[in-house]
Design a protein around this motif. Sequence first.
Motif, PDB file in Angstrom:
ATOM      1  N   VAL A  73       0.837  -1.202   0.000  1.00  0.00           N
ATOM      2  CA  VAL A  73       0.000   0.000   0.000  1.00  0.00           C
ATOM      3  C   VAL A  73       0.869   1.248   0.000  1.00  0.00           C
ATOM      4  CG1 VAL A  73      -1.765   1.287   1.253  1.00  0.00           C
ATOM      5  CG2 VAL A  73      -1.898  -1.217   1.132  1.00  0.00           C
ATOM      6  N   GLU A  74       1.883   1.280   0.854  1.00  0.00           N
ATOM      7  CA  GLU A  74       2.773   2.436   0.911  1.00  0.00           C
ATOM      8  C   GLU A  74       3.642   2.553  -0.333  1.00  0.00           C
ATOM      9  OE1 GLU A  74       2.617   4.807   3.180  1.00  0.00           O
ATOM     10  OE2 GLU A  74       0.941   3.680   4.056  1.00  0.00           O
ATOM     11  N   ALA A  75       4.121   1.402  -0.830  1.00  0.00           N
ATOM     12  CA  ALA A  75       5.052   1.421  -1.963  1.00  0.00           C
ATOM     13  C   ALA A  75       4.372   1.817  -3.265  1.00  0.00           C
ATOM     14  CB  ALA A  75       5.705   0.045  -2.118  1.00  0.00           C
ATOM     15  N   TYR A  76       3.091   1.448  -3.449  1.00  0.00           N
ATOM     16  CA  TYR A  76       2.451   1.607  -4.748  1.00  0.00           C
ATOM     17  C   TYR A  76       1.364   2.674  -4.789  1.00  0.00           C
ATOM     18  CZ  TYR A  76       4.774  -2.824  -5.768  1.00  0.00           C
ATOM     19  OH  TYR A  76       5.712  -3.811  -5.945  1.00  0.00           O
ATOM     20  N   ARG A  77       1.021   3.255  -3.647  1.00  0.00           N
ATOM     21  CA  ARG A  77      -0.031   4.278  -3.631  1.00  0.00           C
ATOM     22  C   ARG A  77       0.281   5.389  -4.644  1.00  0.00           C
ATOM     23  NH1 ARG A  77       0.315   5.757   1.275  1.00  0.00           N
ATOM     24  NH2 ARG A  77      -1.451   4.606   2.200  1.00  0.00           N
ATOM     25  N   GLY A  78      -0.618   5.590  -5.619  1.00  0.00           N
ATOM     26  CA  GLY A  78      -0.470   6.661  -6.601  1.00  0.00           C
ATOM     27  C   GLY A  78       0.553   6.404  -7.684  1.00  0.00           C
ATOM     28  N   LYS A  79       1.231   5.254  -7.659  1.00  0.00           N
ATOM     29  CA  LYS A  79       2.214   4.963  -8.694  1.00  0.00           C
ATOM     30  C   LYS A  79       1.511   4.669 -10.023  1.00  0.00           C
ATOM     31  CE  LYS A  79       5.918   5.178  -6.094  1.00  0.00           C
ATOM     32  NZ  LYS A  79       6.905   6.262  -6.248  1.00  0.00           N
ATOM     33  N   ALA A  80       2.289   4.734 -11.113  1.00  0.00           N
ATOM     34  CA  ALA A  80       1.714   4.600 -12.449  1.00  0.00           C
ATOM     35  C   ALA A  80       1.528   3.141 -12.839  1.00  0.00           C
ATOM     36  CB  ALA A  80       2.598   5.309 -13.472  1.00  0.00           C
ATOM     37  N   ILE A  81       0.890   2.383 -11.958  1.00  0.00           N
ATOM     38  CA  ILE A  81       0.468   1.013 -12.229  1.00  0.00           C
ATOM     39  C   ILE A  81      -0.968   0.881 -11.725  1.00  0.00           C
ATOM     40  CG2 ILE A  81       2.759  -0.055 -12.251  1.00  0.00           C
ATOM     41  CD1 ILE A  81       2.386  -0.832  -9.343  1.00  0.00           C
ATOM     42  N   PRO A  82      -1.721  -0.111 -12.195  1.00  0.00           N
ATOM     43  CA  PRO A  82      -3.137  -0.157 -11.834  1.00  0.00           C
ATOM     44  C   PRO A  82      -3.406  -0.194 -10.340  1.00  0.00           C
ATOM     45  CG  PRO A  82      -2.704  -1.590 -13.704  1.00  0.00           C
ATOM     46  CD  PRO A  82      -1.368  -1.115 -13.222  1.00  0.00           C
ATOM     47  N   ILE A  83      -2.642  -0.994  -9.607  1.00  0.00           N
ATOM     48  CA  ILE A  83      -2.908  -1.086  -8.173  1.00  0.00           C
ATOM     49  C   ILE A  83      -2.687   0.261  -7.487  1.00  0.00           C
ATOM     50  CG2 ILE A  83      -0.590  -1.786  -7.401  1.00  0.00           C
ATOM     51  CD1 ILE A  83      -2.030  -3.891  -5.606  1.00  0.00           C
ATOM     52  N   GLY A  84      -1.792   1.090  -8.053  1.00  0.00           N
ATOM     53  CA  GLY A  84      -1.573   2.429  -7.509  1.00  0.00           C
ATOM     54  C   GLY A  84      -2.816   3.284  -7.594  1.00  0.00           C
ATOM     55  N   GLY A  85      -3.523   3.214  -8.722  1.00  0.00           N
ATOM     56  CA  GLY A  85      -4.760   3.965  -8.880  1.00  0.00           C
ATOM     57  C   GLY A  85      -5.885   3.404  -8.038  1.00  0.00           C
ATOM     58  N   PHE A  86      -5.941   2.060  -7.925  1.00  0.00           N
ATOM     59  CA  PHE A  86      -6.988   1.450  -7.106  1.00  0.00           C
ATOM     60  C   PHE A  86      -6.835   1.858  -5.650  1.00  0.00           C
ATOM     61  CE2 PHE A  86      -8.996  -1.688  -4.450  1.00  0.00           C
ATOM     62  CZ  PHE A  86     -10.196  -1.945  -5.103  1.00  0.00           C
ATOM     63  N   ILE A  87      -5.601   1.844  -5.143  1.00  0.00           N
ATOM     64  CA  ILE A  87      -5.365   2.197  -3.739  1.00  0.00           C
ATOM     65  C   ILE A  87      -5.863   3.617  -3.445  1.00  0.00           C
ATOM     66  CG2 ILE A  87      -3.544   2.713  -2.064  1.00  0.00           C
ATOM     67  CD1 ILE A  87      -1.970   0.332  -3.324  1.00  0.00           C
ATOM     68  N   VAL A  88      -5.525   4.558  -4.311  1.00  0.00           N
ATOM     69  CA  VAL A  88      -5.941   5.947  -4.098  1.00  0.00           C
ATOM     70  C   VAL A  88      -7.461   6.059  -4.089  1.00  0.00           C
ATOM     71  CG1 VAL A  88      -5.944   8.258  -5.122  1.00  0.00           C
ATOM     72  CG2 VAL A  88      -3.816   6.937  -5.031  1.00  0.00           C
ATOM     73  N   GLU A  89      -8.119   5.431  -5.068  1.00  0.00           N
ATOM     74  CA  GLU A  89      -9.576   5.521  -5.157  1.00  0.00           C
ATOM     75  C   GLU A  89     -10.248   4.809  -3.987  1.00  0.00           C
ATOM     76  OE1 GLU A  89     -13.226   6.717  -6.826  1.00  0.00           O
ATOM     77  OE2 GLU A  89     -11.161   7.345  -7.258  1.00  0.00           O
ATOM     78  N   ALA A  90      -9.703   3.651  -3.605  1.00  0.00           N
ATOM     79  CA  ALA A  90     -10.287   2.900  -2.488  1.00  0.00           C
ATOM     80  C   ALA A  90     -10.188   3.688  -1.188  1.00  0.00           C
ATOM     81  CB  ALA A  90      -9.586   1.548  -2.355  1.00  0.00           C
ATOM     82  N   GLU A  91      -9.033   4.282  -0.940  1.00  0.00           N
ATOM     83  CA  GLU A  91      -8.867   5.055   0.297  1.00  0.00           C
ATOM     84  C   GLU A  91      -9.767   6.289   0.299  1.00  0.00           C
ATOM     85  OE1 GLU A  91      -4.342   3.844   1.654  1.00  0.00           O
ATOM     86  OE2 GLU A  91      -4.598   5.590   0.343  1.00  0.00           O
ATOM     87  N   ALA A  92      -9.967   6.888  -0.873  1.00  0.00           N
ATOM     88  CA  ALA A  92     -10.866   8.043  -0.952  1.00  0.00           C
ATOM     89  C   ALA A  92     -12.307   7.653  -0.617  1.00  0.00           C
ATOM     90  CB  ALA A  92     -10.801   8.652  -2.351  1.00  0.00           C
ATOM     91  N   ARG A  93     -12.640   6.392  -0.873  1.00  0.00           N
ATOM     92  CA  ARG A  93     -13.988   5.904  -0.563  1.00  0.00           C
ATOM     93  C   ARG A  93     -14.088   5.356   0.859  1.00  0.00           C
ATOM     94  NH1 ARG A  93     -17.341   5.147  -5.028  1.00  0.00           N
ATOM     95  NH2 ARG A  93     -16.351   5.586  -7.047  1.00  0.00           N
ATOM     96  N   GLY A  94     -12.977   5.385   1.601  1.00  0.00           N
ATOM     97  CA  GLY A  94     -13.001   4.934   2.981  1.00  0.00           C
ATOM     98  C   GLY A  94     -12.885   3.441   3.159  1.00  0.00           C
ATOM     99  N   TRP A  95     -12.455   2.722   2.127  1.00  0.00           N
ATOM    100  CA  TRP A  95     -12.303   1.278   2.232  1.00  0.00           C
ATOM    101  C   TRP A  95     -10.989   0.927   2.924  1.00  0.00           C
ATOM    102  CZ3 TRP A  95     -13.414   0.256  -3.680  1.00  0.00           C
ATOM    103  CH2 TRP A  95     -14.755   0.597  -3.960  1.00  0.00           C
ATOM    104  N   SER A  96     -10.983  -0.145   3.692  1.00  0.00           N
ATOM    105  CA  SER A  96      -9.762  -0.665   4.305  1.00  0.00           C
ATOM    106  C   SER A  96      -9.152  -1.708   3.378  1.00  0.00           C
ATOM    107  CB  SER A  96     -10.075  -1.308   5.655  1.00  0.00           C
ATOM    108  OG  SER A  96     -10.567  -0.344   6.561  1.00  0.00           O
ATOM    109  N   LEU A  97      -7.838  -1.666   3.217  1.00  0.00           N
ATOM    110  CA  LEU A  97      -7.157  -2.550   2.276  1.00  0.00           C
ATOM    111  C   LEU A  97      -6.356  -3.620   3.007  1.00  0.00           C
ATOM    112  CD1 LEU A  97      -5.899   0.146  -0.259  1.00  0.00           C
ATOM    113  CD2 LEU A  97      -7.946  -1.293  -0.418  1.00  0.00           C
ATOM    114  N   ILE A  98      -6.518  -4.848   2.572  1.00  0.00           N
ATOM    115  CA  ILE A  98      -5.749  -5.980   3.089  1.00  0.00           C
ATOM    116  C   ILE A  98      -4.866  -6.447   1.940  1.00  0.00           C
ATOM    117  CG2 ILE A  98      -5.829  -8.279   4.092  1.00  0.00           C
ATOM    118  CD1 ILE A  98      -8.745  -7.620   4.952  1.00  0.00           C
ATOM    119  N   ALA A  99      -3.574  -6.199   2.042  1.00  0.00           N
ATOM    120  CA  ALA A  99      -2.665  -6.436   0.910  1.00  0.00           C
ATOM    121  C   ALA A  99      -2.005  -7.798   0.987  1.00  0.00           C
ATOM    122  CB  ALA A  99      -1.593  -5.347   0.866  1.00  0.00           C
TER     123      ALA A  99
END
Length: 500
Positions: A41-67
């Motif tokens: 989550v820390e390494a890829y948040r906002g990075k130019a890969i798909p999981i980077g975009g998902f993390i940002v959008e998920a956190e904006a929606r208040g979802w908790s992430l289990i990586a």
Amino acid sequence: MNVFIAGFQHETNTFAPTLADWAAFQAGSGFPPYRRGPEIVEAYRGKAIPIGGFIVEAEARGWSLIASGWAGANPSAHVTRDAFERIAGDIDEDLRAALAGPGVDAVYLDLHGAAVAEHLDDPEGELLARVRALVGPQVPIVASLDLHANVTARMLALADALAAYRTYPHVDMKDTGALAATLLARRLERGAREPLAVRRLDFLLPLNAQSTMTAPADAVYDELLRLDATHGSVLSFAMGFPAADIAECGPVIWAHGEAAATAVDALFARVDQPRSQWRLDLKTPEAAVREALALAAGADQPVVIADTQDNPGAGGDSNTTGMLHALLAAGAGERFPGQVAIGLLADPEAAAQAHAAGEGAQIEVRLGRSVPTWGGRHSDAPVTARATVRRLADGQVTLKGPMGMGGEVRLGPSACLEVQGVLVGVCSRKTQMLDRELFRFLGIAPESMKLLINKSSVHFRADFAPIASHILVAKAAGPMAADPADLPWTRLPATMSLRP
């Protein structure tokens, strides 16, 4: 809401010479190295890969992430059984622990969609099946896919929603991860899967024809966006990776939404006819160099030639010499001394020899490899020459172009060698020439060159098109067939045409 996230990225050229083993996923090279657990989550948040975009959008929606784990390796031949089962085993173990602990309300997978393993034709479908077996039929599963995915019926049946990139070069990877999060939100709000419509095309699309920076693909994806806006659908058009000898290789169009069928039918009609729109102009190495030299004489920006059949982003090992032979035979370096460059040539022995000699030294070097391609053919012989070591580097490069912005590549000992006035970028581990920094770190200023040879098919266009006076595509011998009809297919359906 607890969302379990993981990733598995590999594009498999079943005709290529080199397997993707566990070490390839640990190294990453052009991808981030294998990671597992919360650090993702820390390494890829906002990075130019798909999981980077998902993390940002998920956190904006208040979802908790289990990586869980995220694994990626450079395109090559099959993923080994050992590598896939290690990756899938980690995801399985982490998902079981999450289900027993905090619980899992949804799953997101960052997938490529065109992987083939030694023991599985559809590893992504298998991974989805294993996840589905654990979470049951009610827990939503969404995934992002590459534009080149060979999307199978199993993948579409097991996932609640799939979203593919809409650009090639892939400058929307992060956006596609965010789109997958939007699809998950739509699924949750509806309480059930949205209607799905799917149509499969019956011809293979050459990789070079798939660029969304050129016709016809640019207009096709414009139409895709228009149809989504009109129908409220989420369309995807995966153009397929046309070097995977499996039964479900090929382009697929699908959509989620109430008007999915209408949107899919309209986009299918735009893609399917006229088929002549997808045909290519490919040049021999000699013809490409001749034309490029003539164009360069009157141009104030470099001419760029794509060495498409040795594209390490499509299964090549970035070590063939057809284009280098053509440059030397045409006297390109004598005509424009120090203003002709080719890169990157993956040759760890030559790189080590240059480092042992030191900058400024002259060495007798053997560059490149003759590698198996297909149908019993081999690529051109290595180039034996006297070279001057112009620059040495450790191969640690931070990308700055539109595709890899901020990404790190680790190429090992690297060198710029000058051979008869031609600058040859040499590295120890392969990567696709998709970013100008991959020339710059060796002291080669791409903007100042008259002629650039890039080991790439299309991705280079994102960063090189803005500085190119002309772009040509050359068909030098290599493992990635620019024309799918050249390949010795054995498993495609009889109804599948090898050319548009």
